[in-house]
Motif scaffolding. Structure first.
Motif, PDB file in Angstrom:
ATOM      1  N   ARG A  50      -4.075 -16.675   2.020  1.00 20.31           N
ATOM      2  CA  ARG A  50      -4.956 -17.897   2.307  1.00 20.31           C
ATOM      3  C   ARG A  50      -5.741 -17.656   3.621  1.00 20.31           C
ATOM      4  N   SER A  51      -5.184 -17.189   4.562  1.00 18.12           N
ATOM      5  CA  SER A  51      -5.767 -16.966   6.017  1.00 18.12           C
ATOM      6  C   SER A  51      -6.825 -16.131   5.865  1.00 18.12           C
ATOM      7  N   GLY A  52      -7.056 -15.330   5.111  1.00 16.86           N
ATOM      8  CA  GLY A  52      -8.254 -14.432   5.080  1.00 16.86           C
ATOM      9  C   GLY A  52      -8.398 -13.116   6.087  1.00 16.86           C
ATOM     10  N   GLU A  53      -7.252 -12.957   6.813  1.00 14.54           N
ATOM     11  CA  GLU A  53      -7.428 -11.864   7.780  1.00 14.54           C
ATOM     12  C   GLU A  53      -7.509 -10.596   7.213  1.00 14.54           C
ATOM     13  N   THR A  54      -8.662  -9.681   7.259  1.00 18.23           N
ATOM     14  CA  THR A  54      -8.907  -8.498   6.218  1.00 18.23           C
ATOM     15  C   THR A  54      -9.283  -7.581   7.238  1.00 18.23           C
ATOM     16  N   HIS A  55      -8.611  -6.149   6.875  1.00 22.91           N
ATOM     17  CA  HIS A  55      -8.985  -5.033   7.785  1.00 22.91           C
ATOM     18  C   HIS A  55      -9.251  -3.992   6.934  1.00 22.91           C
ATOM     19  N   GLY A  56     -10.167  -2.612   7.286  1.00 21.90           N
ATOM     20  CA  GLY A  56     -10.369  -1.657   6.615  1.00 21.90           C
ATOM     21  C   GLY A  56      -9.328  -0.783   6.810  1.00 21.90           C
ATOM     22  N   VAL A  57      -8.989  -0.267   5.875  1.00 19.96           N
ATOM     23  CA  VAL A  57      -7.793   0.820   5.815  1.00 19.96           C
ATOM     24  C   VAL A  57      -8.069   2.096   5.293  1.00 19.96           C
ATOM     25  N   ASP A  58      -7.308   3.076   5.450  1.00 22.06           N
ATOM     26  CA  ASP A  58      -7.516   4.241   4.998  1.00 22.06           C
ATOM     27  C   ASP A  58      -7.038   4.604   3.490  1.00 22.06           C
ATOM     28  N   VAL A  59      -7.622   5.454   2.709  1.00 24.63           N
ATOM     29  CA  VAL A  59      -6.992   5.907   1.543  1.00 24.63           C
ATOM     30  C   VAL A  59      -6.876   7.440   1.373  1.00 24.63           C
ATOM     31  N   GLY A  60      -5.830   7.985   0.633  1.00 24.52           N
ATOM     32  CA  GLY A  60      -5.880   9.356   0.218  1.00 24.52           C
ATOM     33  C   GLY A  60      -6.553   9.498  -1.112  1.00 24.52           C
ATOM     34  N   GLU A  61      -6.915  10.681  -1.353  1.00 27.39           N
ATOM     35  CA  GLU A  61      -7.542  11.121  -2.768  1.00 27.39           C
ATOM     36  C   GLU A  61      -6.929  12.503  -3.023  1.00 27.39           C
ATOM     37  N   THR A  96      -5.453  19.705  -4.000  1.00 31.74           N
ATOM     38  CA  THR A  96      -6.460  19.388  -2.801  1.00 31.74           C
ATOM     39  C   THR A  96      -6.254  17.838  -2.433  1.00 31.74           C
ATOM     40  N   ILE A  97      -5.941  17.404  -1.349  1.00 36.65           N
ATOM     41  CA  ILE A  97      -5.778  16.345  -0.621  1.00 36.65           C
ATOM     42  C   ILE A  97      -6.774  15.975   0.616  1.00 36.65           C
ATOM     43  N   ARG A  98      -7.348  14.848   0.498  1.00 40.25           N
ATOM     44  CA  ARG A  98      -8.157  14.421   1.502  1.00 40.25           C
ATOM     45  C   ARG A  98      -8.025  13.065   1.836  1.00 40.25           C
ATOM     46  N   LEU A  99      -8.486  12.546   3.020  1.00 38.41           N
ATOM     47  CA  LEU A  99      -8.310  11.288   3.702  1.00 38.41           C
ATOM     48  C   LEU A  99      -9.644  10.541   3.651  1.00 38.41           C
ATOM     49  N   ILE A 100      -9.767   9.444   3.227  1.00 41.52           N
ATOM     50  CA  ILE A 100     -11.052   8.598   3.118  1.00 41.52           C
ATOM     51  C   ILE A 100     -10.873   7.538   4.165  1.00 41.52           C
ATOM     52  N   PRO A 101     -11.511   7.662   5.305  1.00 40.57           N
ATOM     53  CA  PRO A 101     -11.162   6.357   6.166  1.00 40.57           C
ATOM     54  C   PRO A 101     -11.922   5.171   5.927  1.00 40.57           C
ATOM     55  N   GLN A 102     -10.984   4.208   6.229  1.00 46.43           N
ATOM     56  CA  GLN A 102     -11.439   2.904   6.062  1.00 46.43           C
ATOM     57  C   GLN A 102     -12.226   2.454   4.805  1.00 46.43           C
ATOM     58  N   ALA A 103     -11.726   2.886   3.567  1.00 51.50           N
ATOM     59  CA  ALA A 103     -12.079   3.085   2.277  1.00 51.50           C
ATOM     60  C   ALA A 103     -11.995   1.532   1.391  1.00 51.50           C
ATOM     61  N   LEU A 104     -10.680   1.024   2.038  1.00 41.69           N
ATOM     62  CA  LEU A 104     -10.509  -0.388   1.284  1.00 41.69           C
ATOM     63  C   LEU A 104     -10.331  -1.330   2.209  1.00 41.69           C
ATOM     64  N   ASN A 105     -10.526  -2.691   1.767  1.00 37.49           N
ATOM     65  CA  ASN A 105     -10.534  -3.930   2.374  1.00 37.49           C
ATOM     66  C   ASN A 105      -9.154  -4.464   2.158  1.00 37.49           C
ATOM     67  N   VAL A 106      -8.444  -4.716   2.768  1.00 33.82           N
ATOM     68  CA  VAL A 106      -6.810  -5.182   2.549  1.00 33.82           C
ATOM     69  C   VAL A 106      -6.565  -6.547   3.437  1.00 33.82           C
ATOM     70  N   CYS A 107      -5.979  -7.568   2.858  1.00 30.02           N
ATOM     71  CA  CYS A 107      -5.390  -8.491   3.656  1.00 30.02           C
ATOM     72  C   CYS A 107      -4.305  -8.014   4.097  1.00 30.02           C
ATOM     73  N   CYS A 108      -4.233  -7.805   5.585  1.00 28.07           N
ATOM     74  CA  CYS A 108      -3.141  -7.202   6.289  1.00 28.07           C
ATOM     75  C   CYS A 108      -3.128  -7.903   7.812  1.00 28.07           C
ATOM     76  N   ARG A 109      -2.091  -7.757   8.563  1.00 26.34           N
ATOM     77  CA  ARG A 109      -1.745  -7.837   9.807  1.00 26.34           C
ATOM     78  C   ARG A 109      -1.738  -6.456  10.512  1.00 26.34           C
ATOM     79  N   LEU A 110      -2.703  -5.943  11.254  1.00 25.92           N
ATOM     80  CA  LEU A 110      -2.551  -4.888  11.951  1.00 25.92           C
ATOM     81  C   LEU A 110      -2.523  -5.207  13.575  1.00 25.92           C
ATOM     82  N   PRO A 111      -2.002  -4.321  14.382  1.00 26.14           N
ATOM     83  CA  PRO A 111      -1.232  -3.084  14.185  1.00 26.14           C
ATOM     84  C   PRO A 111       0.110  -3.556  13.603  1.00 26.14           C
TER      85      PRO A 111
END
Length: 369
Positions: A168-179, A343-358
């Motif tokens: 409910r706090s709504g703290e959101t960050h963009g995080v990396d994903v792999g494909e 074949t694997i690649r990283l996609i930076p900041q592709a997903l917005n996740v409610c998380c606490r970073l770092p």
């Protein structure tokens, strides 16, 4: 040669099912499904209400509104039963066929804006969001699975109420994903770890271990796999355009720090730093594997000539034997698929996740090469 641009999503993969598709499947299969969905919707809503307004579960509150004793007791029983049934249903595993667990989890995801489940559920919903191509969707996490490794990487509390408060706090960050893309062009995303070789076999074996959870579940699966055999692959790995030849027993490609309910394979990984943190094992004896498990739980990578760590953003791997690969604990390539190239690649900041970073584990005596 397969790449990431010449093939569309696999229409038969459950990971490409978006939240909207999941809801349509749950509520669009006839009047029986409609009645069942309405009933389960009440149960799920009751669970949510009980979480947000716990006073409705107390006898004084019910006594105030319903003074007749047997009605009071009946309402109390119904609310508690709805709460327990909803909670237990969420703890069941999410699957493509939906059913009770799928409908309950879909309801909670819609009501709370979060993925209620474990790493497998998060994997499915994250793939749906990424396939939909809507970067504004925010993914919230309610850790209810057997491992909850990605929730740990995001700093999400394990308990329900603190996790809901954080959501409910709504703290959101963009995080990396792999494909990942296999030789047939089948693609899928992962948000926590990709495991190849021994790790992939353990993920498959863990699905048959139903009495335990977390480290115990995956530790037992590891024992069963290494007791049967240790497959060593001759692999060629292209890391950011640099070619290497390795004998490979196990490979972890990590965005988060851990997998298998608590085995730390990349202590220095961060889910938003734009890098894969990889752990490669060329060959270990059964005794060496067993000796390394307690250290991995503590976040200590064993010092051994067969173990190396490195970082990359892209990887192309070819093997002389069929590969076994899991994504976030979900089997992606099995031996019978006879796939020998990924074949694997990283996609930076592709997903917005409610998380606490770092968020990171304590300093660990491991090196990056």
């Amino acid at each position: 040669m397969a790449d990431f641009n010449d093939h569309g999503p696999d229409p038969h993969s459950s990971a490409h099912m978006s939240l909207e598709t999941t809801q349509a499947t749950a509520f669009g299969n006839g009047w029986i499904s409609g009645v069942l969905s309405a009933l389960l919707g009440f149960i799920g809503l009751s669970a949510v209400v009980c979480f947000h307004f716990p006073q409705y579960l107390t006898m004084p509150a019910i006594r105030e509104y319903y003074p007749v004793p047997y009605i009071r007791a009946l309402l109390h029983l119904v609310l508690v039963a709805s709460f327990l049934l909803g909670t237990m249903s969420v703890c069941l595993r999410y699957n493509k066929a939906l059913g009770l667990a799928g409908i309950i989890q879909t309801l909670l995801a819609a009501l709370l804006g979060g993925a209620a489940g474990g790493d497998g559920t998060i994997h499915e919903i994250a793939n749906g969001i990424l396939q939909a191509g809507n970067p504004q969707i925010r993914l919230g996490l309610l850790p209810l699975g057997s491992g909850n490794d990605y929730a740990a990487a995001c700093g999400i509390p394990r308990n329900w109420q603190p996790a809901l408060d954080f959501l409910r706090s709504g703290e959101t960050h963009g995080v990396d994903v792999g494909e990942i893309c296999d030789a047939n062009g089948r693609r899928q995303f992962f948000v926590n770890t990709l495991g190849l070789g021994l790790s992939g076999e353990v993920a498959i074996e863990a699905r048959s271990v139903r009495r335990f959870r977390g480290v115990l579940k995956y530790g037992l699966a590891t024992l069963k796999v290494v007791a049967r055999r240790r497959r060593i692959l001759n692999t060629t790995i292209m890391l950011d355009d640099i070619r290497h030849s390795f004998r490979t027993m196990c490979l972890f490609v990590a965005l988060g720090q851990r997998e298998g309910g608590g085995f730390v394979v990349a202590p220095q990984a961060e889910i938003d730093d734009g890098w894969f943190d990889c752990l490669h094992v060329s060959d270990l004896s059964v005794v060496a594997i067993l000796r390394s498990l307690p250290g991995l739980i503590r976040g200590v990578i064993p010092v051994h000539p067969s173990i190396r760590s490195f970082r990359c953003r892209t990887m192309v791997l070819e093997s002389d034997l069929p590969l076994v690969v899991h994504l976030d604990g979900e089997p992606f390539i099995r031996p019978e698929d006879e796939q020998q190239r990924i074949t694997i690649r990283l996609i930076p900041q592709a997903l917005n996740v409610c998380c606490r970073l770092p968020f990171s584990f304590a300093t660990c005596p491991t090196s990056r090469k």
